[in-house]
Motif scaffolding. Structure first.
Motif, mmCIF file in Angstrom:
data_model
loop_
_atom_site.group_PDB
_atom_site.id
_atom_site.type_symbol
_atom_site.label_atom_id
_atom_site.label_comp_id
_atom_site.label_asym_id
_atom_site.label_seq_id
_atom_site.Cartn_x
_atom_site.Cartn_y
_atom_site.Cartn_z
ATOM 1 N N SER A 163 92.881 -100.818 -51.254
ATOM 2 C CA SER A 163 92.604 -101.741 -50.156
ATOM 3 C C SER A 163 92.232 -100.991 -48.877
ATOM 4 O O SER A 163 91.293 -101.359 -48.168
ATOM 5 N N SER A 164 92.980 -99.920 -48.589
ATOM 6 C CA SER A 164 92.691 -99.115 -47.406
ATOM 7 C C SER A 164 91.309 -98.481 -47.496
ATOM 8 O O SER A 164 90.562 -98.431 -46.516
ATOM 9 N N SER A 165 90.977 -98.009 -48.688
ATOM 10 C CA SER A 165 89.663 -97.385 -48.887
ATOM 11 C C SER A 165 88.542 -98.389 -48.670
ATOM 12 O O SER A 165 87.556 -98.105 -47.982
ATOM 13 N N SER A 169 88.715 -101.183 -46.961
ATOM 14 C CA SER A 169 88.686 -101.543 -45.544
ATOM 15 C C SER A 169 87.986 -100.466 -44.729
ATOM 16 O O SER A 169 87.190 -100.756 -43.820
#
Length: 204
Positions: free
Chosen positions: A29-31, A33
């Motif tokens: 998810s962080s990637s 985003s």
């Protein structure tokens, strides 16, 4: 032999799987985003800046402000030179009063000098008409105060004789609070100076 802890390794294995799955999802998810933010930033970067004539990068908002400032500076100079030099016996008091709102004490000093020299009395006495025919200003708004040089051409109608003149004036402009209707552009002329005045030949 059965004990309450018979499935402890199974439970630990399940917990580890859940932790790994949560961490993996968080990283994914962080990637995603980060990628989306980077794309948005790149798009904004490409559309929010412009290249100046000297190759420097300028925010478009600043470009817009500069364009608006340029228009207002030129309009202010046009207005002032019209008021101050486009005068006759019927309108000089009204026009000069408006012109004095657009500049500082250097304008007032020049007005008083012209008055002491009898210019406005001659307008009244001989019904002279001083009509501005063109105003051309060169400006530098790269920093404050803004520099300008204006070439004003005007004619003096003495009845049967019409003489044409070219006046070059210089000075600075500083931003001030807008004053409606006296100073709508929010600019003030300072260090005003009549640099040169020449009479034009009849051919011009």
């Amino acid at each position: 032999m059965k004990t309450p802890y018979k499935n402890i390794y199974t439970v630990l294995g399940t917990n580890r799987f859940i932790v790994i799955a949560v961490v993996s999802m968080a990283l994914l998810s962080s990637s995603l985003s980060g990628i989306l933010v980077f794309k948005m930033y790149s798009k904004a970067l490409n559309s929010a800046f412009a290249v100046n004539t000297d190759g420097s990068v300028i925010p478009l908002k600043m470009v817009s402000q500069r364009e608006n400032l340029s228009v207002e500076v030129l309009a202010h100079l046009q207005l002032f030179h019209t008021y101050f030099y486009n005068i006759d016996a019927s309108n000089y008091e009204k026009n000069l009063e408006k012109a004095l709102w657009l500049g500082d004490s250097s304008i007032d000093a020049l007005y008083r000098q012209k008055k002491s020299e009898g210019l406005y009395n001659r307008l009244l006495q001989y019904s002279l008409m001083q009509r501005v025919t063109s105003i051309d200003s060169q400006i530098d708004i790269s920093r404050e105060p803004y520099l300008f040089s204006t070439t004003t051409r005007f004619e003096i109608n003495r009845g049967k004789v019409v003489d044409a003149y070219e006046l070059v004036t210089t000075g600075n402009l500083i931003p001030v609070d807008r004053n409606f209707p006296n100073n709508t552009h929010g600019l003030l002329i300072t260090d005003y100076f009549e640099k040169s005045l020449k009479k034009l030949s009849n051919e011009n």
